[in-house]
Design a protein around this motif. Structure first.
Motif, short mmCIF file in Angstrom:
data_model
loop_
_atom_site.label_atom_id
_atom_site.label_comp_id
_atom_site.label_asym_id
_atom_site.label_seq_id
_atom_site.Cartn_x
_atom_site.Cartn_y
_atom_site.Cartn_z
N LEU A 173 0.82 -1.20 0.00
CA LEU A 173 0.00 0.00 0.00
C LEU A 173 0.86 1.26 0.00
O LEU A 173 0.55 2.25 -0.67
CB LEU A 173 -0.92 0.00 1.22
N MET A 174 1.95 1.24 0.77
CA MET A 174 2.81 2.42 0.85
C MET A 174 3.50 2.70 -0.48
O MET A 174 3.74 3.85 -0.84
CB MET A 174 3.86 2.23 1.94
N ARG A 175 3.83 1.65 -1.24
CA ARG A 175 4.51 1.85 -2.51
C ARG A 175 3.56 2.18 -3.65
O ARG A 175 3.97 2.60 -4.72
CB ARG A 175 5.31 0.59 -2.87
N ALA A 176 2.27 1.99 -3.41
CA ALA A 176 1.29 2.13 -4.50
C ALA A 176 1.14 3.56 -4.97
O ALA A 176 0.97 3.83 -6.16
CB ALA A 176 -0.06 1.56 -4.07
N ARG A 177 1.20 4.54 -4.07
CA ARG A 177 0.99 5.94 -4.47
C ARG A 177 1.51 6.87 -3.39
O ARG A 177 1.96 6.42 -2.33
CB ARG A 177 -0.51 6.22 -4.71
N GLN A 178 1.43 8.17 -3.66
CA GLN A 178 1.83 9.18 -2.68
C GLN A 178 0.69 9.44 -1.70
O GLN A 178 -0.48 9.36 -2.07
CB GLN A 178 2.19 10.50 -3.39
N PHE A 179 1.04 9.73 -0.45
CA PHE A 179 0.03 9.98 0.57
C PHE A 179 0.23 11.37 1.15
O PHE A 179 1.33 11.91 1.15
CB PHE A 179 0.14 8.94 1.69
N SER A 180 -0.87 11.92 1.67
CA SER A 180 -0.77 13.22 2.33
C SER A 180 -0.17 13.05 3.72
O SER A 180 -0.14 11.94 4.27
CB SER A 180 -2.16 13.86 2.45
N THR A 182 -1.44 14.04 6.46
CA THR A 182 -2.52 13.63 7.38
C THR A 182 -2.73 12.13 7.33
O THR A 182 -2.87 11.46 8.36
CB THR A 182 -3.83 14.36 7.01
N GLN A 183 -2.75 11.56 6.11
CA GLN A 183 -2.94 10.11 5.98
C GLN A 183 -1.79 9.35 6.64
O GLN A 183 -2.02 8.35 7.33
CB GLN A 183 -3.03 9.73 4.51
N LEU A 184 -0.57 9.84 6.44
CA LEU A 184 0.58 9.14 7.02
C LEU A 184 0.56 9.21 8.55
O LEU A 184 0.86 8.23 9.23
CB LEU A 184 1.87 9.72 6.47
N ARG A 185 0.23 10.39 9.09
CA ARG A 185 0.16 10.52 10.55
C ARG A 185 -0.92 9.61 11.12
O ARG A 185 -0.73 8.99 12.18
CB ARG A 185 -0.10 11.97 10.93
N THR A 186 -2.06 9.53 10.44
CA THR A 186 -3.14 8.65 10.92
C THR A 186 -2.71 7.19 10.89
O THR A 186 -2.97 6.42 11.83
CB THR A 186 -4.40 8.84 10.05
N ALA A 187 -2.02 6.80 9.81
CA ALA A 187 -1.53 5.42 9.71
C ALA A 187 -0.55 5.09 10.83
O ALA A 187 -0.58 4.01 11.43
CB ALA A 187 -0.88 5.20 8.33
N ILE A 188 0.33 6.04 11.12
CA ILE A 188 1.31 5.83 12.20
C ILE A 188 0.59 5.66 13.54
O ILE A 188 0.93 4.79 14.34
CB ILE A 188 2.29 7.01 12.26
N ARG A 189 -0.43 6.50 13.79
CA ARG A 189 -1.18 6.37 15.04
C ARG A 189 -1.89 5.01 15.13
O ARG A 189 -1.92 4.39 16.20
CB ARG A 189 -2.20 7.51 15.16
N LEU A 190 -2.44 4.54 14.00
CA LEU A 190 -3.11 3.24 14.00
C LEU A 190 -2.13 2.11 14.31
O LEU A 190 -2.43 1.19 15.10
CB LEU A 190 -3.78 3.00 12.65
N LEU A 191 -0.96 2.19 13.69
CA LEU A 191 0.04 1.16 13.95
C LEU A 191 0.53 1.20 15.40
O LEU A 191 0.70 0.15 16.04
CB LEU A 191 1.23 1.33 13.00
N ASP A 192 0.75 2.42 15.90
CA ASP A 192 1.17 2.53 17.29
C ASP A 192 0.11 1.97 18.23
O ASP A 192 0.43 1.29 19.23
CB ASP A 192 1.44 4.01 17.64
N GLY A 193 -1.17 2.25 17.93
CA GLY A 193 -2.25 1.74 18.77
C GLY A 193 -2.32 0.23 18.74
O GLY A 193 -2.51 -0.43 19.78
N ALA A 194 -2.16 -0.34 17.53
CA ALA A 194 -2.20 -1.80 17.42
C ALA A 194 -1.03 -2.44 18.18
O ALA A 194 -1.19 -3.46 18.88
CB ALA A 194 -2.15 -2.21 15.95
N LEU A 195 0.15 -1.83 18.08
CA LEU A 195 1.32 -2.36 18.78
C LEU A 195 1.14 -2.29 20.29
O LEU A 195 1.47 -3.24 21.02
CB LEU A 195 2.57 -1.60 18.35
N ASP A 196 0.60 -1.17 20.78
CA ASP A 196 0.36 -1.05 22.22
C ASP A 196 -0.62 -2.10 22.69
O ASP A 196 -0.45 -2.71 23.77
CB ASP A 196 -0.18 0.36 22.54
N GLY A 197 -1.66 -2.33 21.89
CA GLY A 197 -2.64 -3.36 22.27
C GLY A 197 -2.02 -4.74 22.34
O GLY A 197 -2.30 -5.51 23.27
N LEU A 198 -1.17 -5.08 21.39
CA LEU A 198 -0.49 -6.38 21.40
C LEU A 198 0.46 -6.51 22.58
O LEU A 198 0.57 -7.58 23.20
CB LEU A 198 0.27 -6.59 20.08
#
Length: 203
Positions: A173-180, A182-198
């Motif tokens: 997904l990251m290689r598919a196109r350019q992201f804004s 805002t989208q990248l910050r949101t993705a980082i927060r989602l990953l951080d949240g998932a990692l904290d939950g695990l």
């Protein structure tokens, strides 16, 4: 000061500008800057001492209003302009040549800067792409805790496969196109949240 005004030629040009009408010091600086297409502008420390000297010599006079001096050429100043008409013509020719040289030099500098900026942008883009690839390529699986086999071993295998598939999909997904941003910050927060939950689950 630009070399074209060496040997007292600036005072002659100031008289020429004042012959067009009264002006204060800032106007003279601006007119000179305009004449040189913004590539040269004399400082106040260059202009005002010469105006004072011209006034002492009786070639200009000034009036003061609102804390600002307005300079005007005198009859003696006009007489000097007439006497030095040939010098003034030569000075105008030299100024035109100097402006052409400065414009050419400025164009070369702009081209070099644009080229350097393009090279830097390419290098940054390539570094960003390499960083993204390195970040999202599937890492080697972590060492698996000792297991006695059976259903738990199968679950570890499934977890490994899910992690690898998740990492590969995010990388795709990251290689598919350019992201804004805002989208990248949101993705980082989602990953951080998932990692904290695990982390909380597996402690």
């Amino acid at each position: 000061m630009t070399a074209v005004f060496s040997h007292g030629r600036l005072r002659l040009y100031l008289l020429k500008l004042l012959d067009d009408g009264p002006k204060h010091g800032y106007e003279l600086i601006r007119l000179l800057e305009d004449r040189f297409l913004g590539l040269y502008a004399p400082s106040a420390g260059t202009i005002y001492p010469r105006l004072q000297r011209l006034e002492v010599e009786g070639l200009v006079s000034h009036t003061a209003a609102g804390g600002r001096k307005t300079y005007d050429i005198t009859d003696a100043g006009r007489a000097e302009l007439r006497q030095r008409a040939g010098e003034l013509t030569a000075l105008e020719t030299d100024i035109a040549a100097s402006v052409a040289d400065l414009s050419s030099l400025a164009g070369e500098i702009r081209s070099e800067v644009r080229g350097s900026a393009r090279d830097l942008k390419r290098e940054l883009s390539e570094a960003t792409r390499q960083t993204r690839r390195a970040r999202w390529e599937a890492p080697a699986p972590p060492p698996r805790p000792a297991s006695t086999g059976g259903p738990q071993a199968e679950l570890f295998d499934e977890l490994d496969q899910r992690l690898a598939a998740f990492t590969a999909e995010v990388g795709r997904l990251m290689r598919a196109r350019q992201f804004s941003d805002t989208q990248l910050r949101t993705a980082i927060r989602l990953l951080d949240g998932a990692l904290d939950g695990l982390r909380r689950l597996l402690r």
